[in-house]
Enzyme design. Structure first.
Site, PDB file in Angstrom:
ATOM      1  N   HIS A 137      47.642  41.743  48.347  1.00 36.33           N
ATOM      2  CA  HIS A 137      46.476  41.228  49.079  1.00 36.33           C
ATOM      3  C   HIS A 137      45.874  40.096  48.240  1.00 36.33           C
ATOM      4  CE1 HIS A 137      45.229  45.090  51.516  1.00 36.33           C
ATOM      5  NE2 HIS A 137      45.741  44.203  52.342  1.00 36.33           N
ATOM      6  N   CYS A 169      38.199  46.115  46.997  1.00 37.73           N
ATOM      7  CA  CYS A 169      38.752  46.791  48.186  1.00 37.73           C
ATOM      8  C   CYS A 169      37.860  47.900  48.685  1.00 37.73           C
ATOM      9  CB  CYS A 169      40.074  47.480  47.871  1.00 37.73           C
ATOM     10  SG  CYS A 169      41.188  46.670  46.811  1.00 37.73           S
TER      11      CYS A 169
END
Ligand code: ARG
Length: 296
Positions: A194, A290
């Protein structure tokens, strides 16, 4: 418009509409957090090894750290059988459109089948809060929200990572839907699956990155828009998720404990790092960035 090379840049940051900083943070409880499957390399050796009590304590401490900084935590309850739901940066892209004063979210189309059922919980939550909720069409392909799509602080400009969990097509749709410029950065190291694993905006002019991930074009794009580029060393970035740090206010940087070189470099750049412990969540391939979603 999607920008992939520095030559293509035909605007200045000051041309981009400004947006207010998001003031609230959404956190999802780790009630059902676990490592039960492997969808990124960090999870491989950790199936079944999460210490639930420790995870709960680490999450509570993180929540309290936000509250102490004056960022209001809003809590969503994690749902059963969705062990990654605690990573609430991934199911949506919240936005504030300064041109019509609209706040809303774009729902993700999770690449990982194991995580697709997380999205309806977030849809319900944001609908109940009165946000405009958008669903991307199927042809947009994979899109994992703010795991990959990150707002430039204070500007209606999106940085978009692609390659593993989000494809370039998704940004074409997001760019049209939100009428926003997107600067696309390719990811090709599976440990950094990511964008938020290797790129953390600090303030309008500063960013923390792991440089090993970015090719020359991407690096030139980053250098074009940020005056200060703080670099994390490989071991801290890969093993301790140094670049999954989060700066909620332009000054304080919540970062995994033990990222000593990165912490020193952040201090040298004028930031105030706050070490936090997220070791249980690192087992799933996630840390601070996150585990939160900043919302307007
Ligand atoms: N196990 C989760 C996954 O692989 C971790 C997500 C971490 N989130 C992030 N934004 N990097 O999807």
């Amino acid at each position: 418009m999607i920008y992939q090379t520095p030559d293509a840049i035909d605007f200045r940051l000051s041309d981009v509409p400004s947006i207010p900083p998001p003031q609230r943070v959404l956190l999802t409880t780790p009630t059902h957090f676990d490592v039960q499957y492997v969808i990124n390399p960090h999870m491989a050796e950790h199936v079944g090894s999460v210490d639930t009590d420790t995870a709960h304590d680490q999450w509570t401490a993180l929540r309290d750290t936000y509250a102490d900084l004056g960022v209001d935590p809003e809590i969503l309850e994690g749902a059963e059988d969705l062990p990654d739901m605690v990573f609430c940066a991934n199911q949506t892209l919240p936005y504030y459109d300064p041109r019509n004063d609209e706040k809303g979210v774009v729902l993700s189309r999770m690449h990982a089948a194991e995580r697709q059922q997380e999205v309806p919980h977030y849809r319900e939550h944001f609908e109940s809060m009165g946000y405009t909720v958008h669903t991307l069409p199927e042809e947009a392909g994979d899109f994992e929200g703010m795991g990959d799509a990150i707002w430039h602080p204070g500007r209606y400009l999106l940085w978009g990572g692609y390659g593993f969990r989000t494809g370039l097509d998704a940004y074409r749709h997001v760019a049209d839907l939100l009428n926003v410029r997107v600067i696309a950065l390719e990811l090709d190291d599976p440990d950094f699956y990511h964008l938020d694993t290797c790129f953390s905006v600090l303030n309008a002019r500063s960013v923390l990155i792991y440089p090993g991930v970015f090719d020359d074009k991407s690096r030139a794009l980053i250098d074009h828009f940020f005056n200060t580029v703080v670099e994390a060393p490989e071991q801290e970035a890969r093993d301790l998720f140094a670049c999954n740090a989060h700066c909620p206010d332009g000054t304080h940087v919540l970062i995994q404990d033990g990222c000593d070189t990165t912490i020193k470099r952040l201090e040298d750049a004028g930031f105030t790092p706050i070490p936090v412990e997220t070791s249980e969540f690192l087992k799933a391939g996630g840390s601070v960035f996150c585990m939160k979603q900043m919302i307007w």
